[in-house]
Write a protein that holds these residues in place. Structure first.
Motif, PDB file in Angstrom:
ATOM      1  N   ILE A 135       0.710   2.530   0.228  1.00 30.59           N
ATOM      2  CA  ILE A 135      -0.535   2.666   0.391  1.00 30.59           C
ATOM      3  C   ILE A 135      -0.785   3.837   1.581  1.00 30.59           C
ATOM      4  N   ALA A 136      -1.594   4.778   1.085  1.00 32.15           N
ATOM      5  CA  ALA A 136      -1.931   5.871   1.619  1.00 32.15           C
ATOM      6  C   ALA A 136      -2.538   5.842   3.234  1.00 32.15           C
ATOM      7  N   GLN A 137      -3.511   5.198   3.286  1.00 36.80           N
ATOM      8  CA  GLN A 137      -4.336   4.961   4.591  1.00 36.80           C
ATOM      9  C   GLN A 137      -4.283   3.479   4.887  1.00 36.80           C
ATOM     10  N   PRO A 138      -3.149   2.839   5.435  1.00 38.10           N
ATOM     11  CA  PRO A 138      -3.157   1.526   5.621  1.00 38.10           C
ATOM     12  C   PRO A 138      -4.217   1.278   6.844  1.00 38.10           C
ATOM     13  N   GLY A 173       7.695  -5.609 -11.304  1.00 37.78           N
ATOM     14  CA  GLY A 173       6.704  -5.762 -11.959  1.00 37.78           C
ATOM     15  C   GLY A 173       5.683  -6.685 -11.172  1.00 37.78           C
ATOM     16  N   VAL A 174       5.721  -6.761  -9.838  1.00 33.98           N
ATOM     17  CA  VAL A 174       5.053  -7.786  -8.873  1.00 33.98           C
ATOM     18  C   VAL A 174       3.814  -6.885  -8.375  1.00 33.98           C
ATOM     19  N   ASP A 175       2.785  -7.765  -8.025  1.00 37.29           N
ATOM     20  CA  ASP A 175       1.514  -7.264  -7.492  1.00 37.29           C
ATOM     21  C   ASP A 175       1.213  -7.476  -6.281  1.00 37.29           C
ATOM     22  N   ASN A 176       2.051  -8.574  -5.773  1.00 34.57           N
ATOM     23  CA  ASN A 176       2.024  -9.193  -4.295  1.00 34.57           C
ATOM     24  C   ASN A 176       2.938  -8.484  -3.223  1.00 34.57           C
ATOM     25  N   LEU A 177       3.004  -7.172  -3.533  1.00 34.45           N
ATOM     26  CA  LEU A 177       4.134  -6.499  -2.564  1.00 34.45           C
ATOM     27  C   LEU A 177       3.632  -4.762  -2.517  1.00 34.45           C
ATOM     28  N   LYS A 178       3.207  -4.481  -1.079  1.00 38.74           N
ATOM     29  CA  LYS A 178       2.688  -3.191  -0.977  1.00 38.74           C
ATOM     30  C   LYS A 178       3.617  -2.518  -0.027  1.00 38.74           C
ATOM     31  N   LEU A 179       3.955  -1.159   0.223  1.00 35.59           N
ATOM     32  CA  LEU A 179       4.790  -0.346   0.909  1.00 35.59           C
ATOM     33  C   LEU A 179       3.859   0.538   1.756  1.00 35.59           C
ATOM     34  N   LEU A 180       4.343   0.559   3.077  1.00 35.15           N
ATOM     35  CA  LEU A 180       3.623   1.657   4.069  1.00 35.15           C
ATOM     36  C   LEU A 180       5.046   2.234   4.664  1.00 35.15           C
ATOM     37  N   ASN A 181       4.533   3.803   4.528  1.00 38.79           N
ATOM     38  CA  ASN A 181       5.640   4.866   5.298  1.00 38.79           C
ATOM     39  C   ASN A 181       4.863   5.189   6.609  1.00 38.79           C
ATOM     40  N   VAL A 182       5.297   4.163   7.430  1.00 32.87           N
ATOM     41  CA  VAL A 182       4.901   4.369   8.985  1.00 32.87           C
ATOM     42  C   VAL A 182       5.819   3.920   9.972  1.00 32.87           C
TER      43      VAL A 182
END
Length: 214
Positions: free
Chosen positions: A21-24, A86-95
């Protein structure tokens, strides 16, 4: 931790903004709306290469996961792991973990995972440890009442420090294992570090600590 630069990392992450995610901060207070459900949100601070959260997301489709990783050249591997899973319930943040209150609203998170965090062994660096009281205060803001922390490490010194830190802060220790892989704990999903250390015969320490504010 020594991090090798990957010149292609930025482009690869930019191509996969549905995961990274770019702008969490724009999602603060809106994470369940973003995931499209009312499932609990669990975050991992220092997600590394993503093996743990990818495994957790696959095993628990009724939980939303968010991985926080400071180093882009490490997170890019985690993005690959998410694609493979192949999951859609996981997002990543570079913060940075210190910025989490800018990203999650008070009480928006149900659980925090801390896996194989940097032990910062020198006394003068103890404030940098992710189980230091200032971080515990930060997590408390993010977590729902009665939320908890799940913590794993191979470092005995950090584990002992963390147990004291949790207790002094007022958290309730609900599970403690001094040798996780020799315990009766079920459903353990290993991180990359955990596999490496356990294959060398090193003990893995694990605990669960609950905030007593419910």
């Amino acid at each position: 931790m020594r991090v090798r630069n990957k010149p292609w990392a930025s482009d690869f992450i930019a191509e996969n903004r549905h995961i990274a995610i770019a702008q969490p901060s724009e999602l603060k207070g809106k994470w369940n709306e973003f995931f499209g459900n009312s499932n609990p949100i669990h975050i991992e601070v220092g997600t590394g290469k993503g093996q743990f959260l990818s495994g957790m997301a696959k095993a628990n489709p009724d939980i939303n996961y968010v991985g926080v990783e400071l180093f882009e050249s490490v997170m890019v591997i985690a993005v690959q792991k998410v694609l493979e899973a192949g999951v859609d319930n996981l997002k990543l943040l570079n913060v940075d973990a210190a910025d989490l209150t800018e990203i999650f609203d008070d009480g928006e998170v149900s659980r925090v995972y801390l896996n194989f965090s940097d032990p910062w062994p020198k006394k003068r660096h103890e404030k940098r440890r992710l189980t230091y009281k200032t971080f515990l205060s930060l997590y408390e803001r993010l977590l729902k009442k009665g939320g908890d922390i799940h913590f794993k490490t191979d470092n005995q010194g950090l584990f002992e420090f963390s147990l004291r830190s949790f207790s002094e802060y007022g958290l309730l220790l609900t599970y403690v294992s001094l040798d996780l892989h020799e315990s009766d704990f079920e459903g353990n999903i290993m991180t990359e570090y955990e596999e490496k250390f356990s294959n060398k015969g090193q003990r893995i320490y694990r605990c669960e600590a609950k905030y007593q504010n419910d």
